[in-house]
Scaffold this motif. Sequence first.
Motif, PDB file in Angstrom:
ATOM      1  N   GLY A 114      -4.218  -6.778   9.043  1.00  0.00           N
ATOM      2  CA  GLY A 114      -4.940  -6.312   7.863  1.00  0.00           C
ATOM      3  C   GLY A 114      -4.275  -5.123   7.200  1.00  0.00           C
ATOM      4  O   GLY A 114      -4.190  -5.047   5.966  1.00  0.00           O
ATOM      5  N   LEU A 115      -3.766  -4.184   7.995  1.00  0.00           N
ATOM      6  CA  LEU A 115      -3.084  -3.019   7.431  1.00  0.00           C
ATOM      7  C   LEU A 115      -1.791  -3.410   6.728  1.00  0.00           C
ATOM      8  O   LEU A 115      -1.454  -2.851   5.681  1.00  0.00           O
ATOM      9  N   VAL A 116      -1.069  -4.380   7.289  1.00  0.00           N
ATOM     10  CA  VAL A 116       0.173  -4.829   6.656  1.00  0.00           C
ATOM     11  C   VAL A 116      -0.120  -5.484   5.308  1.00  0.00           C
ATOM     12  O   VAL A 116       0.529  -5.183   4.292  1.00  0.00           O
ATOM     13  N   LEU A 117      -1.097  -6.377   5.274  1.00  0.00           N
ATOM     14  CA  LEU A 117      -1.439  -7.052   4.017  1.00  0.00           C
ATOM     15  C   LEU A 117      -1.963  -6.061   2.980  1.00  0.00           C
ATOM     16  O   LEU A 117      -1.616  -6.141   1.799  1.00  0.00           O
ATOM     17  N   THR A 118      -2.784  -5.113   3.429  1.00  0.00           N
ATOM     18  CA  THR A 118      -3.290  -4.099   2.497  1.00  0.00           C
ATOM     19  C   THR A 118      -2.168  -3.191   2.017  1.00  0.00           C
ATOM     20  O   THR A 118      -2.129  -2.799   0.837  1.00  0.00           O
ATOM     21  N   GLY A 119      -1.239  -2.859   2.906  1.00  0.00           N
ATOM     22  CA  GLY A 119      -0.095  -2.048   2.507  1.00  0.00           C
ATOM     23  C   GLY A 119       0.779  -2.741   1.481  1.00  0.00           C
ATOM     24  O   GLY A 119       1.293  -2.101   0.545  1.00  0.00           O
ATOM     25  N   LEU A 162      -4.785 -13.675   0.416  1.00  0.00           N
ATOM     26  CA  LEU A 162      -4.147 -12.714   1.318  1.00  0.00           C
ATOM     27  C   LEU A 162      -4.728 -11.317   1.159  1.00  0.00           C
ATOM     28  O   LEU A 162      -4.890 -10.588   2.141  1.00  0.00           O
ATOM     29  N   THR A 163      -5.055 -10.938  -0.068  1.00  0.00           N
ATOM     30  CA  THR A 163      -5.641  -9.613  -0.282  1.00  0.00           C
ATOM     31  C   THR A 163      -7.019  -9.515   0.353  1.00  0.00           C
ATOM     32  O   THR A 163      -7.327  -8.549   1.059  1.00  0.00           O
ATOM     33  N   VAL A 164      -7.848 -10.521   0.125  1.00  0.00           N
ATOM     34  CA  VAL A 164      -9.186 -10.522   0.720  1.00  0.00           C
ATOM     35  C   VAL A 164      -9.087 -10.584   2.243  1.00  0.00           C
ATOM     36  O   VAL A 164      -9.834  -9.902   2.961  1.00  0.00           O
ATOM     37  N   LEU A 165      -8.154 -11.377   2.755  1.00  0.00           N
ATOM     38  CA  LEU A 165      -7.973 -11.477   4.204  1.00  0.00           C
ATOM     39  C   LEU A 165      -7.573 -10.138   4.803  1.00  0.00           C
ATOM     40  O   LEU A 165      -8.113  -9.715   5.835  1.00  0.00           O
ATOM     41  N   GLY A 166      -6.630  -9.451   4.176  1.00  0.00           N
ATOM     42  CA  GLY A 166      -6.192  -8.157   4.695  1.00  0.00           C
ATOM     43  C   GLY A 166      -7.306  -7.125   4.706  1.00  0.00           C
ATOM     44  O   GLY A 166      -7.527  -6.438   5.711  1.00  0.00           O
ATOM     45  N   LEU A 167      -8.037  -7.012   3.607  1.00  0.00           N
ATOM     46  CA  LEU A 167      -9.124  -6.036   3.536  1.00  0.00           C
ATOM     47  C   LEU A 167     -10.256  -6.391   4.501  1.00  0.00           C
ATOM     48  O   LEU A 167     -10.857  -5.500   5.113  1.00  0.00           O
ATOM     49  N   THR A 168     -10.528  -7.688   4.653  1.00  0.00           N
ATOM     50  CA  THR A 168     -11.585  -8.102   5.570  1.00  0.00           C
ATOM     51  C   THR A 168     -11.208  -7.817   7.014  1.00  0.00           C
ATOM     52  O   THR A 168     -12.042  -7.357   7.809  1.00  0.00           O
ATOM     53  N   LEU A 169      -9.965  -8.075   7.386  1.00  0.00           N
ATOM     54  CA  LEU A 169      -9.521  -7.799   8.750  1.00  0.00           C
ATOM     55  C   LEU A 169      -9.610  -6.311   9.066  1.00  0.00           C
ATOM     56  O   LEU A 169     -10.033  -5.914  10.158  1.00  0.00           O
TER      57      LEU A 169
END
Length: 336
Positions: A30-35, A280-287
């Motif tokens: 999640g941190l990688v996708l959000t980053g 991918l954005t929603v997945l990252g923030l949700t994780l």
Amino acid sequence: MSRRRTWRSLPVVHQLRQSVGLQRGMLVTGLVLTGVLLLAAVFAPLLAPYGYGQLRDADGAFGAQQPPSGDHLLGTTVGGYDVLSRVIYGSRTAVFVIVVAIVLSIVAGVLLGLVSGYLGGWLDRVLVVVADAVYAFPSLLLAIVAAIVISGGQSSLVGGVLAAAISITVVFIPQYFRVVRAETVRIKSEAFVESARVVGTGTWRIMTRHVLRNATRSLPLIVTLNASEAILTLAGLGFLGFGIQPTAAAEWGFDLNRSISDVTSGIWWTSIFPGAAIVLTVLGLTLVGESLNDLADPRLRSRRRAADVPPPADVAVTPGGGLAAGTAAGPEGDLR
């Protein structure tokens, strides 16, 4: 040594060190996708080969629905815009809407929840009824109504992006209001608040100095979970036609709306990449939000510590879970 402790006590770093196994993998993912989302938003002018509203370069017009090639790595849209540039600049719109919506909803929701929970009375009853009524509406429908009222049908940068952010704010305010109000009602009966009243501290000082600090500790968890909901609401508004025109800003939901007719014609690149950016954005923030929520649960932390702490060296554990004979005990009967 103090610097090291300070660095390790940072919010995200502290939770990352607490996590183990699958939970750590989810948090890191999640941190990688959000980053990636944040980096794309900050460095969009450097990463995007063209502007989000650019239709031509020195060689002429781009052309509509061009397949991926060397000039356009992800192809072009039905309107002749570069897909890669639209996806990258769409991250900037998403981050802007998330920040504005969450900041406004926190300010309004925390203030109303603090006043309602501490003062009580008729004001508390009115605010609770209004918050429950707003919370009962479907979030997307409420955001559509708010967007129409705020923007007046305009899709400019201010009328579109800011209207979307404010409409999402209307959806989020009841959530922060309910959380802060419940915590305020609990905290105002604590001994330290009663002591502050006895010594003559003013109501506003008690609310801001003593109650507010303790009533908002769970807000970071709600923020991370609401950020993914804000992305979905923004994409829904754009997909339904209440988003932003391509000449004002790039928005993934609007691009998906324009690519509906392309799917039946076998033109896949105009819809796959904006849709993948949303997922991918929603997945990252949700994780990130779910991982932080699990780490904030003291029951999960206690189970993790119990599993991580090995038994003493001189204590043998039998297959049935009991202690073997010869286990040493201290003077008070505790195991050594």
